[in-house]
Write a protein that holds these residues in place. Structure first.
Motif, mmCIF file in Angstrom:
data_model
loop_
_atom_site.group_PDB
_atom_site.id
_atom_site.type_symbol
_atom_site.label_atom_id
_atom_site.label_comp_id
_atom_site.label_asym_id
_atom_site.label_seq_id
_atom_site.Cartn_x
_atom_site.Cartn_y
_atom_site.Cartn_z
ATOM 1 N N UNK B 88 0.927 -1.058 -0.016
ATOM 2 C CA UNK B 88 0.087 -0.049 -0.141
ATOM 3 C C UNK B 88 0.932 1.306 0.030
ATOM 4 N N UNK B 89 1.825 1.334 0.905
ATOM 5 C CA UNK B 89 2.745 2.537 0.873
ATOM 6 C C UNK B 89 3.402 2.725 -0.255
ATOM 7 N N UNK B 90 3.751 1.552 -1.099
ATOM 8 C CA UNK B 90 4.794 1.788 -2.299
ATOM 9 C C UNK B 90 3.654 2.293 -3.551
ATOM 10 N N UNK B 91 2.242 1.830 -3.448
ATOM 11 C CA UNK B 91 1.606 2.352 -4.297
ATOM 12 C C UNK B 91 1.168 3.834 -4.105
ATOM 13 N N UNK B 92 0.972 4.255 -2.760
ATOM 14 C CA UNK B 92 0.990 5.511 -2.326
ATOM 15 C C UNK B 92 2.108 6.671 -2.874
ATOM 16 N N UNK B 93 3.334 5.952 -2.624
ATOM 17 C CA UNK B 93 4.588 6.749 -3.296
ATOM 18 C C UNK B 93 4.574 6.966 -4.653
ATOM 19 N N UNK B 94 4.183 5.995 -5.619
ATOM 20 C CA UNK B 94 3.944 6.324 -6.885
ATOM 21 C C UNK B 94 2.946 7.415 -7.316
ATOM 22 N N UNK B 95 1.670 7.282 -6.772
ATOM 23 C CA UNK B 95 0.657 8.063 -6.698
ATOM 24 C C UNK B 95 1.034 9.442 -6.524
#
Lengths: 113, 210
Positions: B88-95
């Motif tokens: 989740x934190x990874x995808x939030x970083x990309x976003x």
């Protein structure tokens, strides 16, 4: 739709929602491992695993929204691996069944036939 | 105008990095296709390791400890939850990076790396407990298959953590412009794959009854 068509990616709120679903499925899986439902345990655990796998691949890895080319790459790797190893496992199990009738494990760890 | 400049300009106009690469026959950047092809081949590697574990998981001479005798399910469930949340934190970083919020993206990337490191710490602790209980790599075929599978996964997590820290460093030094958001996406693909492999490993190795 072309092979390269892409869609809008989910919002941060949607990502958090998906993570919540993943957490709930994991909790259910762990609870299931403590409850003895006979033969139902293994299929239910595997269903939970598949649901989590597809949620992560579809939304976090954006397979649902990205080009079809990428979906095909991943699916072909998966299908190839599944068929290859189901075949190999069945073969080994069959040989193993024949072999186990002749092999005995001893406390010293030496295998005697 | 050079090809790269055209691509970057195109990306800026659309506020999205998806086309920030020279034109390709697939419409997807070669780097992204290469990462997916690599991940497809990783399915075969982990498929082999999981199959081997399945084959040997109950192979242990009498009197030796099997992995199933030592599992601490609540502890491993906690580690699994941490790794899942790192996706989740990874995808939030990309976003965040795609929105141009580089500082926030760095924070999410660092959080992902920390969660990955916590997972790794948990795995090292688990291994040390198992060794203290008398289950080493050489104890029996079941223990060998267990250590090889989970060890390979742990190595992948460690490489992912290094990759994430490198990205944090690149953002801090301003070496990752907005048009290169795909670099974070590709690192994210690797990270999510490592997570997805653990989803399978956790179920088939730890939760499935013998």
């Amino acid at each position: 739709m072309s092979d390269t068509a892409e869609h809008e990616h989910p919002s941060d709120k949607q990502y958090v929602g998906i993570a919540a679903v993943l957490a709930v499925v994991t909790a259910v899986e762990v609870a299931l491992s403590y409850v003895h439902l006979g033969n139902a345990n293994a299929p239910l655990l595997l269903i939970g695993m598949v649901v989590k796998f597809f949620l992560v691949a579809s939304f976090f890895m954006h397979l649902k929204f990205d080009s079809k080319v990428l979906r095909r790459l991943m699916i072909s790797g998966l299908v190839l691996a599944l068929f290859c190893y189901i075949g190999a496992l069945s073969m080994f199990r069959q040989f193993d069944k024949d072999q186990r009738q002749q092999i005995k494990y001893t406390p010293s760890g030496i295998i005697q036939s | 105008m050079t090809t790269t400049a055209v691509a970057v300009d195109h990306a800026d106009q659309h506020g999205h990095d998806a086309h920030a690469h020279p034109p390709t026959s697939t419409g997807v950047s070669n780097e992204k296709v290469a990462m997916w092809a690599f991940l497809g081949s990783e399915c075969l590697l982990f498929g082999a390791l999981i199959s081997t574990f399945f084959l040997y998981r109950d192979r242990a001479p009498l009197g030796t400890v099997k992995p199933h005798d030592l599992y601490d399910i609540p502890f491993t469930s906690g580690s699994s939850f941490i790794l899942l949340m790192s996706s989740l934190t990874m995808v939030l970083a990309l976003s965040a990076f795609r929105r141009g919020e580089h500082r926030r993206s760095s924070v999410w990337l660092a959080t992902t790396a920390i969660l990955g490191a916590i997972f790794l710490g948990g795995q090292i602790y688990e291994f040390s407990v198992f060794v203290r209980e008398g289950m080493t790599m050489k104890t029996n075929p079941a223990s060998s298959a267990f250590y090889v599978l989970t060890g390979f996964h742990g190595t992948h997590v460690a490489i992912g953590v290094l990759m994430l820290l490198a990205l944090v460093g690149m953002i801090a030094r301003g070496k990752l412009p907005q048009a290169k958001a795909e670099v974070i996406e590709i690192a994210g693909l690797y990270w999510h794959f490592v997570d997805v492999v653990w989803v399978v490993v956790f179920t088939v190795v730890y939760l499935l009854p013998l």
